[in-house]
Every structure is written in structure tokens, then in C-alpha cells.
Write a protein that holds these residues in place. Sequence first.
Motif, PDB file in Angstrom:
ATOM      1  N   UNK A  20       0.834  -1.204   0.000  1.00  0.00           N
ATOM      2  CA  UNK A  20       0.000   0.000   0.000  1.00  0.00           C
ATOM      3  C   UNK A  20       0.870   1.258   0.000  1.00  0.00           C
ATOM      4  N   UNK A  21       1.982   1.209   0.757  1.00  0.00           N
ATOM      5  CA  UNK A  21       2.866   2.391   0.801  1.00  0.00           C
ATOM      6  C   UNK A  21       3.489   2.657  -0.562  1.00  0.00           C
ATOM      7  N   UNK A  22       3.797   1.592  -1.306  1.00  0.00           N
ATOM      8  CA  UNK A  22       4.400   1.777  -2.628  1.00  0.00           C
ATOM      9  C   UNK A  22       3.408   2.412  -3.598  1.00  0.00           C
ATOM     10  N   UNK A  23       2.147   2.020  -3.494  1.00  0.00           N
ATOM     11  CA  UNK A  23       1.116   2.642  -4.326  1.00  0.00           C
ATOM     12  C   UNK A  23       0.971   4.117  -3.963  1.00  0.00           C
ATOM     13  N   UNK A  24       0.938   4.405  -2.649  1.00  0.00           N
ATOM     14  CA  UNK A  24       0.873   5.787  -2.169  1.00  0.00           C
ATOM     15  C   UNK A  24       2.029   6.610  -2.738  1.00  0.00           C
ATOM     16  N   UNK A  25       3.246   6.047  -2.711  1.00  0.00           N
ATOM     17  CA  UNK A  25       4.424   6.757  -3.198  1.00  0.00           C
ATOM     18  C   UNK A  25       4.339   7.002  -4.700  1.00  0.00           C
ATOM     19  N   UNK A  26       3.915   5.994  -5.445  1.00  0.00           N
ATOM     20  CA  UNK A  26       3.757   6.127  -6.892  1.00  0.00           C
ATOM     21  C   UNK A  26       2.786   7.253  -7.226  1.00  0.00           C
ATOM     22  N   UNK A  27       1.653   7.271  -6.538  1.00  0.00           N
ATOM     23  CA  UNK A  27       0.654   8.308  -6.780  1.00  0.00           C
ATOM     24  C   UNK A  27       1.183   9.691  -6.396  1.00  0.00           C
ATOM     25  N   UNK A  28       1.991   9.751  -5.321  1.00  0.00           N
ATOM     26  CA  UNK A  28       2.564  11.033  -4.892  1.00  0.00           C
ATOM     27  C   UNK A  28       3.516  11.565  -5.967  1.00  0.00           C
ATOM     28  N   UNK A  29       4.330  10.678  -6.541  1.00  0.00           N
ATOM     29  CA  UNK A  29       5.230  11.110  -7.623  1.00  0.00           C
ATOM     30  C   UNK A  29       4.439  11.670  -8.803  1.00  0.00           C
ATOM     31  N   UNK A  30       3.339  11.011  -9.139  1.00  0.00           N
ATOM     32  CA  UNK A  30       2.507  11.493 -10.238  1.00  0.00           C
ATOM     33  C   UNK A  30       1.911  12.865  -9.926  1.00  0.00           C
ATOM     34  N   UNK A  31       1.587  13.079  -8.650  1.00  0.00           N
ATOM     35  CA  UNK A  31       0.936  14.334  -8.248  1.00  0.00           C
ATOM     36  C   UNK A  31       1.924  15.473  -8.022  1.00  0.00           C
ATOM     37  N   UNK A  32       3.228  15.170  -7.974  1.00  0.00           N
ATOM     38  CA  UNK A  32       4.213  16.176  -7.569  1.00  0.00           C
ATOM     39  C   UNK A  32       4.174  17.454  -8.415  1.00  0.00           C
ATOM     40  N   UNK A  33       4.059  17.390  -9.754  1.00  0.00           N
ATOM     41  CA  UNK A  33       3.965  18.646 -10.519  1.00  0.00           C
ATOM     42  C   UNK A  33       2.796  19.515 -10.085  1.00  0.00           C
ATOM     43  N   UNK A  34       1.682  18.875  -9.752  1.00  0.00           N
ATOM     44  CA  UNK A  34       0.500  19.630  -9.330  1.00  0.00           C
ATOM     45  C   UNK A  34       0.686  20.198  -7.917  1.00  0.00           C
ATOM     46  N   UNK A  35       1.463  19.491  -7.092  1.00  0.00           N
ATOM     47  CA  UNK A  35       1.771  19.995  -5.748  1.00  0.00           C
ATOM     48  C   UNK A  35       2.576  21.288  -5.854  1.00  0.00           C
ATOM     49  N   UNK A  36       3.577  21.300  -6.742  1.00  0.00           N
ATOM     50  CA  UNK A  36       4.370  22.516  -6.913  1.00  0.00           C
ATOM     51  C   UNK A  36       3.554  23.621  -7.586  1.00  0.00           C
ATOM     52  N   UNK A  37       2.649  23.227  -8.468  1.00  0.00           N
ATOM     53  CA  UNK A  37       1.761  24.219  -9.071  1.00  0.00           C
ATOM     54  C   UNK A  37       0.890  24.866  -8.002  1.00  0.00           C
TER      55      UNK A  37
END
Length: 423
Positions: free
Chosen positions: A1-18
Motif C-alpha cells: 500500500x505504501x508503494x502505491x501511495x508513493x507512486x501516486x505522490x510522484x505522479x501528483x508532484x507537478x500539481x503539488x508545486x503548481x
Amino acid sequence: MRYLYTFLFYLALPFVFLRLWWKSRNQPEYRERLGERLGYYPFRLEKCIWVHAVSVGETLAAIPLIKGLKARYPHVPLLVTTMTPTGAERVKSAFGDSVKHAYIPYDLPGAMQRFIATMHPVVCVIMETELWPNLLAACSRRKIPVCLVNARLSEKSAKGYGRIASLAREMLRRIDLIAAHGQADAERFVALGAYRERMITTGNIKFDIELPQDLQERSASLRAEMGGARFVWIAASTHEGEEEIILAAHELIRAQNPSALLILVPRHPARFDAIAHLAAQMFMTARRSRQEKCTPDTAVYLGDTMGELLLMYGASDVAFVAGSLIPRGGHNMLEPGALGKPILTGPHLFNFAEISELFVAANALNKVTDAQSLAEGLMNLMRHPQEREQMGARALQVISRNRGALSKQIELVSSAISSQLIR
């Protein structure tokens, strides 16, 4: 579950900085120190006591704990991490350069590893309920004890964690100590998977609030500037959707008492200008940030500064604690309580459920639902100063009866620190 969470966080990172960039339009501080968000820092520490407090509320609660740890371990650097610039400002204003501040990196494995390799914490002290999977995994890998202090878990939050039950259980079992507010919080943590033997109920350190020694004198001075004889009430930490209700209530109060003054303190600095404009459309408004005089004709005094909420509570007759007329969960009613002020709130208090119940049981807090009931509650206290005084005294008694959690939590954290320092 943590690996899925991390994968999704990487995908969301550009939007986090936006999102950071979007926030920086009103608060330029969000554009600063961006490297820290990914674990790159301009300084290093060899050993430190690390306290993580997400934003303003957690930082304020952590200040007495940090002072206690500084007194016990004067030669060990103390690092405080936050997510927000307002939290960073609170750390700076409370401790100057005697405590190091850093932004916690985003919860990505590489960023967390860089952070820990740079700061070398001997212990991680997390305030309240800020659980990050990769942060906890990184501490576990480095054998850094994690203490979750002043821990609270509302029914709503518990249901949210229940939707990610396996991840919640993994996180909670990596925590070495949980010092919970009350038994109900403790039971919710255990139900999610925390080890019962690592759980202790200590109470809430927010009851151990420290008031500045000169606060009473400064509040009296501010009150004199506003007009000592007039009725003054404060609406503190307001959010979008609340100011219109509060101003409508003030209009009803002014119809009965034309000299009544509202101190209006929005929660977020980015909204100061908009709320000033809103208030000025209805009332003569003075802004504290511009040092505008509060004359007898002033109806609204906008508290658009940082770090002065206690001062303004002290200058008021009655405190309305906002974030509660909308489903935000309420804000800290302990500060006006510690000043002996009668308290009003809205109905949405899930962030302070147990605390608010103590005040309600002591008849020190009244709940309202709209402009009409808010105005009626305020006018009742305006017309009956003796009841106002007695209600404030009952609020102060609630604070006095529930002190003591701070010393317990300092002892618990000190045990973890000492065991690490002698390794």
C-alpha cells in the motif's frame, strides 16, 4: 500500500508545486526555500531533537514542549519542521535563532532520506496526528524513535484512516510512543492498529498555555485606545463563509448598541484585504496593520497582523471562536478560556470535540448557528456583565482543572531522547 501511495505522490508532484505557485501569488513566502520541499538544505546538524508541527495551530501547541526540551537538553540542537510559512514565522517569533527551522520535505522516500541524512535526528516528535508513511518508514529504517505527542483522533479522522486500514496499521505500528489526549482518542488509535502497550493517555498540553507576563498590560492599553466603556467582542480565526454571518450579527448588535465594536481576525493573511473590503462596505473599519486609529465611530477593527490574537482576546469582552460556523471543525478555545473570557462558537467543533464538551459542561461555552443566534447570544452577555464575568471565570476553571499534560509528555519524550544520546 505504501508503494502505491508513493507512486501516486510522484505522479501528483507537478500539481503539488503548481499549488505552491498558486498560493505564492498572495503569500510570496511559498516561493522561497523550494529545495527544502525535496530534502535539500543549506545547513547540516550532527545530532538534533526533531519536532514536527505542521502549521500554526500545532506550532503554538508545541512551543511549551520545545521550551521544556530546550531547558533539559541545552547542548543538543533543536529542529522544528513545518509545512507552512505561517508556521515558520511562529517558530521564528517564539525562538529567534535559538531553534533551527526547516520545511519538512514532501513525503517521498528520497526526500525523507536526504532530510534524515542531513539533520541526524535522535528522536522524531510529531505533534497531534500528522502521519506520513515514508517519514515513518525512514525513521524506522534508521532506528529513530518516533513519539506522537498531544495525539488526537476524531471519529471523522478515524473513519478516514479506516479507508486505508492496512497503511494506517503499518504507520501506527512504527510509532514508539503515542501520548493521547483522552481515552476515546487512545481507543480509536488502537482500533486502527496501534500497539496498546505503546499508548498512554496524558491529557492535552494545550491546557498548559503560557500567557506573556505583559499581556494584561498591553491588552488594557489596546482596550483604552478602542474605548474602554464600549462593548467589544472578537470573532477570531474566521474562514470564508463566516465573515458575512459575523458582520450580519454585528449589524443586529449595533442596532441595539451603536457603540459596539467588533474585532475581526481572519485566519489566513491572504484574505486580509478581501475581508477589509467586505467589512468597509457595511461599517467604518480600521486596520491594525496600517495603524489606523480606532475612533468612537469605528465599528469594525480588523486584526490583520500575525501573532497578536492573544492581545486582542485580552482586549475583548466576549470571544467568538470561528472555524465553527462552517464544517471546518473549530479552532482553539483554550486561549480565550485562559484569559477568563466567555466563549461562543458555531456548531462544527469536531477538531475540539472533547475540549468543547468540557467547556459546555461547565457552562463556559455557548453554541450558535447563524447570525440571529450569534447576535442574541452576544446581546445577552452585553446586557448582563455579571453573567459575562461568571462565564469567563468558569472557562478559566476548566483550564486550571486540566493542566499537567505538558510535564507528562516532556518526561515521556525525554526518556526516548536520553536512551538515544547514551548509545
